[in-house]
Design a protein around this motif. Structure first.
Motif, short mmCIF file in Angstrom:
data_model
loop_
_atom_site.label_atom_id
_atom_site.label_comp_id
_atom_site.label_asym_id
_atom_site.label_seq_id
_atom_site.Cartn_x
_atom_site.Cartn_y
_atom_site.Cartn_z
N LYS A 25 6.63 -4.78 -14.70
CA LYS A 25 5.34 -5.43 -14.49
C LYS A 25 4.19 -4.58 -15.03
CE LYS A 25 6.72 -8.13 -10.42
NZ LYS A 25 6.49 -8.36 -8.97
N ASP A 81 19.49 -0.50 -4.93
CA ASP A 81 18.38 -1.35 -4.48
C ASP A 81 17.03 -0.72 -4.81
OD1 ASP A 81 20.20 -3.15 -3.52
OD2 ASP A 81 20.06 -2.49 -1.42
N LEU A 82 16.92 0.58 -4.55
CA LEU A 82 15.66 1.27 -4.82
C LEU A 82 15.40 1.35 -6.32
CD1 LEU A 82 13.29 2.74 -3.53
CD2 LEU A 82 14.61 4.86 -3.62
N THR A 104 16.35 -0.79 -8.53
CA THR A 104 15.94 -2.13 -8.95
C THR A 104 14.45 -2.35 -8.69
OG1 THR A 104 18.15 -3.00 -8.47
CG2 THR A 104 16.36 -4.60 -8.65
N ILE A 105 13.98 -1.87 -7.54
CA ILE A 105 12.55 -1.99 -7.22
C ILE A 105 11.70 -1.20 -8.22
CG2 ILE A 105 10.79 -1.44 -5.49
CD1 ILE A 105 12.94 -1.90 -3.34
N TYR A 106 12.14 0.01 -8.53
CA TYR A 106 11.42 0.85 -9.49
C TYR A 106 11.36 0.18 -10.86
CZ TYR A 106 10.42 5.30 -7.16
OH TYR A 106 9.87 6.28 -6.38
N GLN A 107 12.49 -0.34 -11.31
CA GLN A 107 12.54 -0.94 -12.64
C GLN A 107 11.70 -2.21 -12.71
OE1 GLN A 107 16.78 -1.37 -13.23
NE2 GLN A 107 16.98 0.68 -14.14
N GLU A 108 11.69 -2.99 -11.64
CA GLU A 108 10.88 -4.21 -11.62
C GLU A 108 9.39 -3.87 -11.66
OE1 GLU A 108 9.87 -8.20 -11.56
OE2 GLU A 108 11.76 -7.18 -12.01
N LYS A 109 9.00 -2.85 -10.90
CA LYS A 109 7.59 -2.44 -10.92
C LYS A 109 7.22 -1.88 -12.29
CE LYS A 109 3.56 -1.45 -9.06
NZ LYS A 109 2.87 -0.85 -10.21
N SER A 133 21.95 1.71 -1.42
CA SER A 133 20.52 2.01 -1.25
C SER A 133 19.92 2.51 -2.56
CB SER A 133 20.34 3.07 -0.15
OG SER A 133 20.82 2.59 1.08
#
Length: 263
Positions: free
Chosen positions: A31, A20-21, A23-28, A17
């Motif tokens: 961008k 996964d979280l 990865t979401i932070y780094q992708e945002k 978890s």
């Protein structure tokens, strides 16, 4: 909103978890960084078309900015002379109006005790703003008399019993009482000039008595602390790191506390 830093705060969860979280932070964050970079490149092309760096050269700068944007702080200081102008006293008024009412110091023996000995300072009754105003009054005293209240008095050795020492002590005591009286008169004029006549609580007798008693001496521990603060602020300005003190800084050595006032 500011660009996301891409750093996930510490938290309790299972490894999957958390990854996964993260990865979401780094992708945002990626961008957001790309979006800020596009804005910057467009602005440079519009206003600095002759000296525009390539977009790739700006990536490192934009990345550093996005990671630290949440820590940015705009500091707009004022000139020292602005603080001393009578017409710019709204901030001082607001600070004085917020002061708690002065408390009566508890009686402790003979009230006629000599001011040459340290008197009890009631920390809860002497907010830092009262010391600030007291120091302002000392400056006005110096402008008028060419010395600070209580200054230029002979040092009296504690425990000396000879007649000369007693006479010198009486002379110094009278000088302090005279300076205290003059300082209080300056305080009344100060309140009038700054339209604070209704707020007598901004000037505390306990503070004025202590300022007269210590006679503008430089206590080693206080001087060392304030000198360290000055050195720290100089390093901040030279290195362009960390947030500098904004406006007036007061250190209360009695309570070991500090306060900032912006005028």
């Amino acid at each position: 909103f500011l660009p996301l830093r891409g750093i996930l705060p510490d938290m309790i969860c299972d490894s999957k978890s958390y990854i996964d979280l993260l990865t979401i932070y780094q992708e945002k964050a990626r961008k957001d960084c790309e979006l800020v970079g596009n804005y910057l490149y467009d602005l440079l092309q519009k206003y600095c078309s002759k000296n525009v760096s390539s977009k790739a050269q700006l990536d490192d700068l934009v990345s550093i900015y996005c990671k630290n944007s949440s820590f940015l702080n705009v500091v707009r200081t004022s000139e020292l002379k602005q603080e001393y102008r009578h017409e710019n006293n709204e901030s001082l008024k607001q600070y004085v109006e917020q002061l708690p009412a002065a408390q009566q110091a508890p009686s402790d023996g003979d009230q006629s005790e000599s001011m040459m000995t340290p008197q009890p300072i009631f920390a809860q009754d002497c907010p830092e703003l009262c010391w600030y105003i007291g120091l302002r009054l000392c400056d006005l005293f110096h402008e008028k008399y060419g010395r600070y209240p209580g200054e230029q008095l002979k040092d009296i050795q504690n425990g000396s019993e000879d007649d000369n020492s007693r006479e010198e002590m009486d002379t110094d005591q009278r000088q302090i009482e005279t300076d205290l009286h003059d300082l209080k008169l300056i305080g009344k004029q100060f309140l009038t000039d700054h339209e604070l006549a209704k707020h007598q609580g901004g000037i505390r007798d306990t503070v004025l008595e202590e300022l007269c008693r210590y006679g503008s001496c430089e206590i080693h521990s206080i001087a060392a602390f304030v000198g360290g603060c000055c050195a720290q602020e100089i390093i901040k300005l030279i290195t362009h790191q960390y947030i500098p003190i904004d406006n007036t800084f007061i250190y209360n050595g009695i309570k070991q506390s500090t306060a900032l006032f912006k005028f």
